[in-house]
Each structure stands twice: as C-alpha cells, then as structure tokens.
Design a protein around this motif. Structure first.
Motif, PDB file in Angstrom:
ATOM      1  N   PHE A 120       0.831  -1.204   0.000  1.00  0.00           N
ATOM      2  CA  PHE A 120       0.000   0.000   0.000  1.00  0.00           C
ATOM      3  C   PHE A 120       0.868   1.258   0.000  1.00  0.00           C
ATOM      4  O   PHE A 120       0.857   2.041   0.956  1.00  0.00           O
ATOM      5  CB  PHE A 120      -0.918  -0.004   1.235  1.00  0.00           C
ATOM      6  CG  PHE A 120      -1.660  -1.290   1.461  1.00  0.00           C
ATOM      7  CD1 PHE A 120      -2.743  -1.628   0.651  1.00  0.00           C
ATOM      8  CD2 PHE A 120      -1.278  -2.168   2.461  1.00  0.00           C
ATOM      9  CE1 PHE A 120      -3.436  -2.815   0.854  1.00  0.00           C
ATOM     10  CE2 PHE A 120      -1.958  -3.355   2.676  1.00  0.00           C
ATOM     11  CZ  PHE A 120      -3.046  -3.686   1.868  1.00  0.00           C
ATOM     12  N   PRO A 121       1.651   1.462  -1.056  1.00  0.00           N
ATOM     13  CA  PRO A 121       2.614   2.577  -1.065  1.00  0.00           C
ATOM     14  C   PRO A 121       1.973   3.949  -0.904  1.00  0.00           C
ATOM     15  O   PRO A 121       2.568   4.849  -0.322  1.00  0.00           O
ATOM     16  CB  PRO A 121       3.311   2.433  -2.418  1.00  0.00           C
ATOM     17  CG  PRO A 121       2.361   1.649  -3.263  1.00  0.00           C
ATOM     18  CD  PRO A 121       1.676   0.716  -2.328  1.00  0.00           C
ATOM     19  N   SER A 122       0.752   4.117  -1.414  1.00  0.00           N
ATOM     20  CA  SER A 122       0.129   5.438  -1.361  1.00  0.00           C
ATOM     21  C   SER A 122      -0.134   5.909   0.061  1.00  0.00           C
ATOM     22  O   SER A 122      -0.292   7.109   0.307  1.00  0.00           O
ATOM     23  CB  SER A 122      -1.185   5.429  -2.152  1.00  0.00           C
ATOM     24  OG  SER A 122      -2.098   4.490  -1.597  1.00  0.00           O
ATOM     25  N   PHE A 123      -0.176   4.987   1.016  1.00  0.00           N
ATOM     26  CA  PHE A 123      -0.403   5.361   2.413  1.00  0.00           C
ATOM     27  C   PHE A 123       0.869   5.874   3.088  1.00  0.00           C
ATOM     28  O   PHE A 123       0.794   6.522   4.135  1.00  0.00           O
ATOM     29  CB  PHE A 123      -0.940   4.166   3.210  1.00  0.00           C
ATOM     30  CG  PHE A 123      -2.369   3.819   2.918  1.00  0.00           C
ATOM     31  CD1 PHE A 123      -3.415   4.499   3.530  1.00  0.00           C
ATOM     32  CD2 PHE A 123      -2.682   2.833   1.997  1.00  0.00           C
ATOM     33  CE1 PHE A 123      -4.741   4.183   3.250  1.00  0.00           C
ATOM     34  CE2 PHE A 123      -3.998   2.508   1.708  1.00  0.00           C
ATOM     35  CZ  PHE A 123      -5.024   3.183   2.334  1.00  0.00           C
ATOM     36  N   GLU A 132       3.480  10.047  -4.228  1.00  0.00           N
ATOM     37  CA  GLU A 132       3.639   9.404  -5.537  1.00  0.00           C
ATOM     38  C   GLU A 132       4.934   9.824  -6.227  1.00  0.00           C
ATOM     39  O   GLU A 132       5.619   8.997  -6.835  1.00  0.00           O
ATOM     40  CB  GLU A 132       2.442   9.722  -6.425  1.00  0.00           C
ATOM     41  CG  GLU A 132       2.472   8.981  -7.749  1.00  0.00           C
ATOM     42  CD  GLU A 132       1.196   9.174  -8.553  1.00  0.00           C
ATOM     43  OE1 GLU A 132       1.141   8.676  -9.688  1.00  0.00           O
ATOM     44  OE2 GLU A 132       0.261   9.837  -8.041  1.00  0.00           O
ATOM     45  N   GLU A 133       5.294  11.127  -6.131  1.00  0.00           N
ATOM     46  CA  GLU A 133       6.495  11.594  -6.826  1.00  0.00           C
ATOM     47  C   GLU A 133       7.783  11.022  -6.238  1.00  0.00           C
ATOM     48  O   GLU A 133       8.847  11.083  -6.866  1.00  0.00           O
ATOM     49  CB  GLU A 133       6.555  13.127  -6.816  1.00  0.00           C
ATOM     50  CG  GLU A 133       6.694  13.750  -5.441  1.00  0.00           C
ATOM     51  CD  GLU A 133       5.361  14.176  -4.852  1.00  0.00           C
ATOM     52  OE1 GLU A 133       5.344  15.110  -4.040  1.00  0.00           O
ATOM     53  OE2 GLU A 133       4.335  13.552  -5.225  1.00  0.00           O
ATOM     54  N   ASN A 134       7.700  10.459  -5.038  1.00  0.00           N
ATOM     55  CA  ASN A 134       8.900   9.901  -4.399  1.00  0.00           C
ATOM     56  C   ASN A 134       8.983   8.381  -4.479  1.00  0.00           C
ATOM     57  O   ASN A 134       9.939   7.789  -3.966  1.00  0.00           O
ATOM     58  CB  ASN A 134       8.954  10.336  -2.933  1.00  0.00           C
ATOM     59  CG  ASN A 134       9.156  11.824  -2.780  1.00  0.00           C
ATOM     60  OD1 ASN A 134       9.817  12.458  -3.604  1.00  0.00           O
ATOM     61  ND2 ASN A 134       8.581  12.415  -1.740  1.00  0.00           N
ATOM     62  N   ARG A 135       8.008   7.754  -5.119  1.00  0.00           N
ATOM     63  CA  ARG A 135       8.012   6.280  -5.173  1.00  0.00           C
ATOM     64  C   ARG A 135       9.156   5.732  -6.017  1.00  0.00           C
ATOM     65  O   ARG A 135       9.523   4.566  -5.897  1.00  0.00           O
ATOM     66  CB  ARG A 135       6.666   5.774  -5.710  1.00  0.00           C
ATOM     67  CG  ARG A 135       5.539   5.973  -4.713  1.00  0.00           C
ATOM     68  CD  ARG A 135       4.236   5.410  -5.240  1.00  0.00           C
ATOM     69  NE  ARG A 135       3.106   6.040  -4.570  1.00  0.00           N
ATOM     70  CZ  ARG A 135       1.847   5.903  -4.953  1.00  0.00           C
ATOM     71  NH1 ARG A 135       1.547   5.161  -6.008  1.00  0.00           N
ATOM     72  NH2 ARG A 135       0.886   6.512  -4.296  1.00  0.00           N
ATOM     73  N   ILE A 136       9.724   6.580  -6.883  1.00  0.00           N
ATOM     74  CA  ILE A 136      10.853   6.122  -7.690  1.00  0.00           C
ATOM     75  C   ILE A 136      12.070   5.807  -6.814  1.00  0.00           C
ATOM     76  O   ILE A 136      13.003   5.135  -7.258  1.00  0.00           O
ATOM     77  CB  ILE A 136      11.240   7.161  -8.758  1.00  0.00           C
ATOM     78  CG1 ILE A 136      11.582   8.514  -8.116  1.00  0.00           C
ATOM     79  CG2 ILE A 136      10.148   7.315  -9.788  1.00  0.00           C
ATOM     80  CD1 ILE A 136      12.129   9.537  -9.084  1.00  0.00           C
ATOM     81  N   PHE A 137      12.083   6.277  -5.570  1.00  0.00           N
ATOM     82  CA  PHE A 137      13.189   5.992  -4.669  1.00  0.00           C
ATOM     83  C   PHE A 137      13.119   4.574  -4.116  1.00  0.00           C
ATOM     84  O   PHE A 137      14.112   4.061  -3.600  1.00  0.00           O
ATOM     85  CB  PHE A 137      13.183   6.975  -3.489  1.00  0.00           C
ATOM     86  CG  PHE A 137      13.658   8.353  -3.851  1.00  0.00           C
ATOM     87  CD1 PHE A 137      14.924   8.783  -3.478  1.00  0.00           C
ATOM     88  CD2 PHE A 137      12.851   9.226  -4.566  1.00  0.00           C
ATOM     89  CE1 PHE A 137      15.372  10.054  -3.808  1.00  0.00           C
ATOM     90  CE2 PHE A 137      13.289  10.504  -4.907  1.00  0.00           C
ATOM     91  CZ  PHE A 137      14.548  10.908  -4.534  1.00  0.00           C
ATOM     92  N   LEU A 138      11.947   3.951  -4.213  1.00  0.00           N
ATOM     93  CA  LEU A 138      11.738   2.637  -3.621  1.00  0.00           C
ATOM     94  C   LEU A 138      11.748   1.558  -4.691  1.00  0.00           C
ATOM     95  O   LEU A 138      11.342   1.786  -5.825  1.00  0.00           O
ATOM     96  CB  LEU A 138      10.417   2.609  -2.862  1.00  0.00           C
ATOM     97  CG  LEU A 138      10.233   3.695  -1.798  1.00  0.00           C
ATOM     98  CD1 LEU A 138       8.858   3.579  -1.171  1.00  0.00           C
ATOM     99  CD2 LEU A 138      11.323   3.608  -0.740  1.00  0.00           C
TER     100      LEU A 138
END
Length: 465
Positions: free
Chosen positions: A275-278, A282-288
């Motif tokens: 559940f990444p959005s929690f 969104e703009e930082n999900r590229i780090f994961l």
C-alpha cells in the motif's frame, strides 16, 4: 447468534488482542544500554594507562620513504587478468580501466604529491587521547560570525571514506550564508582505526563503543551540546550517540537514515510495498524498489560486508601494502555506490562525479596510514551477538531528526519504517540527484538540506528526553 459464531468471534477477538499486544510490545522502546564510557581500548593493561587530555596539532605528512616505495611498486610490471568481453564493472573493477588509474597515479598524481598533501592540510588537524586511543580530528571554526548563531557540529564519515569526503562541505558549513542564520563550528574526526586515528587493540570495540569515543571527543572540546551529521557508518554512529547520550545532542541529520536490526522492519516494508500510497508521496516512489529487487541488490552489493564482518584481517592482509589491489577495492565502491547504473561502463563512471585526484586522495589516506584492516574490523564488531544484544535499533530516539534520501543511494526507508526508532522526524526529503557519498558528490544539496533541518530544530518545540 449461533454458538459456533459466538465462539469464532471470541477466538478472533482474542487473536486480534494478542496481535495488538505483541505489536505494542515489539514497537515499544528498549531500555538505553548502560555502557562504560571510560573503557580502555588501547594496547596493554588499562592499569598502567593515564590519559593525556592534551589537544595537540597533528601533522598528517607521509614519510618520504613510503612515497618513494609506492612509486617503485606502481612502476613494476602490472600483471592483471583481462576482463570479459563487453563487460564494465559488473564483475568488479574493470582491469582495462585499472591500468589507466595506475598510470595516472604513478605518472601524474604522485609527482605532485606535495601539492596534494598541502591540499589535505588546508584545514587544522589535531589529535588527543581518548580511552587509550589517539584520535585525529579536523576542527574548523567559522572566521566571520557577525549576525550569525554558531552551532557545534560533529561530522562523521563512513567506510571506505574518510574525512576527505568533507572537503567540499566544510567550507559551506563554516562560511556565513545569507540564506541561513546559522554557521557551524565543525569537528570531523577520523573514526578510530580509520586514517590517522588509532585502531582499538581489544575485541568488542563496536559501533556503540566507538560512538562513545566520539561523544567524549566533543566533551573534551568543551561541546556539551552539538548537532550531528553523518552517512554510512556515520549515520549509525550518530544515531548511537543520540541513543546513548541524548542529553548532548541538539539534533541528528543523516543522508543514510536506516534501521538494520528491528523485528518489525520486514512487516513495515511489506505494508509499504502493498500500500505505497499510504506511506510515501507518488512523486517519491521512484526511490523505492519492489522487495524482490531490494533482495537482489542486497546480494549484489553486500559481498564485501560479509567478508569484512567475518574475516576482516584476511582481506585486510591482502590489501595492506598492495596499492593496486587497495585502489581497486576502494574505488569500486565509488562507482556502484554513486550510481548502480555506472557498473555498465568500462570506467565505472568514476570521473562522472569525482576527479581521480579526489579519489586517489582517499586511497592514499588508507595506504599511507596502513589502516585498511583496522577500518574493516568495525564490520566484524558491529555484527556480533553481543552488539545486537544491545538492541540499539529498538531504543526510541526523541531528538529532532532529519533524513535526506538521495536517488542513487541504497534502499532508503520511508518515515513509516524509520518511525519505529526515530520518533521526532522534523525534516524528511528526497533528492533526485546524488548517491551514497553525498557530501563529496553533491555538497551544496546536502548543505542546503542540512541548514533547512537546523532551522526546524531551533524553531520547533524540543521533545523531552
């Protein structure tokens, strides 16, 4: 309601209650370990030791005979195994490029060693004796402080770095900046066993014990309260200082915030993965990365750690007084840890972000001080049952904390995971440029991030320790 349904609901309630209780138990703060902050780590018997508290100027000059011998070693025929066809740094340091590095080292760098040594001496170097160890440190005070608030800062490096990593950052920290009301008095020690600082002669000198030596250095200099900034081992040591001596720390900032030994980290990572959005914008999900890619990356990049954590003296012996091997071993990290994509390049992308002079300065510090073995022993002492039993990662930190992530660094943790230990994260950022050696690669970005954090430290209410 039927009897079976009632029984099911009761059992379910009990299970949920037990799970909640267990979660609370696992996420509660472990007690602060009580360590001896005067324990003797030098050679011989502690009974004969009398600490010399004098702070002396320290000359980092290398012996001329050592430099002449290095020239001779680099002039010998270089016998290397040819790399596989079409390979960059995927198998380690590409030997075709290693020949170029050695040639530059021998024919260009060493002839101007006097110039490089003068560069390394540009900041004031000192030494003092703490717990049986000679500790080297750079100490730079700001020259102009009119209208600025001066704050002491402990700057901590990691492996395979050294204080050389901070040569671009220190001038930024100690020179007044119109964008910040703060300027910093910088103390940057060579970690015990690294570079110009003496290594321990006794076993069990791990990250917890080393952090107390660094804390004692600050007290020796009259700094009862100070800020901390660190990456790599500097992140671990800095967090340990906060854990063991929170009364001395104004704030902790790291470009490598992470938790290595907490039982709830796997569950928190799973939740974040599902559940990444929690947990992250969104703009930082590229780090994961997905968990399977994290696992693969760990396997690819942690081989050195397993060797150094288990047999540091064996690998250290193969590298001591072996300049070519030492350069390959150290500089390979400055390739893949700066940007994993650089392993596709024959030159490892080493000169994309650094100069060869900068990189060879770091190799020279290890070589001229013969400190590669003692530096690697920290891994061995940091991965022992005794060290993990201290449960430092489960001890809550309430000191104001700042975490800066850089896009090409290893597996950053979100505030959700870091919150298991760091309970007062006042500053959390993601930077789309830079890797593991941020102080050396993108010093302006790290500086700006740090001063933003400091402003928050002194404007937000301080948590009780």
């Amino acid at each position: 309601m039927g009897t079976l349904l009632r029984i099911t609901l009761v059992v379910l309630a009990i299970v949920v209650g037990l799970c909640v209780h267990k979660y609370q138990e696992l996420t509660s703060s472990a007690p602060i370990p009580q360590l001896n902050d005067a324990e003797y780590w030098g050679p011989g018997s502690a009974e004969k030791y009398k600490e010399n508290t004098t702070i002396k100027d320290f000359d980092i000059s290398a012996k001329k005979e050592l430099i002449e011998d290095l020239k001779a070693q680099l002039s010998r025929p270089l016998v290397l195994t040819e790399p596989l066809e079409g390979v960059g740094f995927q198998y380690g340091f590409n030997t075709n490029y290693l020949k170029e590095v050695v040639a530059y080292w021998r024919d260009t760098y060493l002839p101007k060693w006097g110039e490089r040594e003068a560069f390394l001496k540009q900041f004031p170097h000192f030494e003092t004796q703490i717990q049986g160890l000679r500790v080297h440190f750079i100490h730079v005070k700001p020259k102009s402080i009119e209208g600025k608030k001066v704050v002491p800062l402990l700057l901590i490096h990691g492996w395979p770095g050294s204080v050389r990593e901070f040569y671009r950052l220190i001038p930024l920290l100690t020179k007044p900046n119109p964008k910040s009301e703060y300027v910093f008095e910088v103390i940057a020690p060579s970690l015990p066993g690294y570079g110009w600082s003496q290594g321990a002669s006794k076993v069990n000198f791990g990250p917890a014990q080393m952090s107390l030596v660094l804390r004692n250095l600050m007290l020796r200099l009259g700094q009862e309260k100070f800020l901390i900034q660190g990456g790599d081992w500097g992140a671990i040591l800095g967090a340990n200082i906060v854990t063991l001596s929170p009364q001395n720390v104004l704030g902790y900032h790291s470009n490598f915030c992470f938790i290595i030994d907490h039982p709830m980290i796997p569950l928190h990572k799973l939740l974040r993965n599902w559940f990444p959005s929690f947990f992250i914008k969104e703009e930082n999900r590229i780090f994961l990365k997905p968990l399977y890619k994290e696992f693969i990356l760990n396997l690819e990049e942690s081989g050195y750690m397993h060797i150094q954590a288990s047999k540091p003296d064996t690998i250290g012996t193969t590298l001591s007084q072996n300049p070519v091997g030492l350069a390959a071993y150290i500089l390979e990290k400055f390739s893949t840890w700066t940007n994993p994509a650089y392993k596709q390049l024959e030159n490892g992308g080493l000169t994309k972000r650094f100069t060869l002079d900068e990189l060879l300065d770091i190799v020279m510090i290890y070589y001229t001080t013969n400190s590669i073995t003692t530096s690697q022993r920290l891994y061995s002492e940091g991965f022992t049952i005794a060290h993990f039993a201290l449960n430092l990662d489960a001890t809550h930190i309430n000191v104001p904390t700042g975490c800066a992530r850089f896009i090409h660094d290893f597996l950053p943790l979100t505030d959700f995971e870091l919150g298991l230990r760091f309970k007062n994260i006042v500053h959390s950022t993601y930077h789309k440029e830079g890797g593991h050696f941020a102080a050396m690669e993108v010093p302006e970005t790290l500086y700006s991030d740090f001063v933003e954090f400091v402003a928050k430290v002194f404007t937000k209410p301080q948590s009780k320790q």
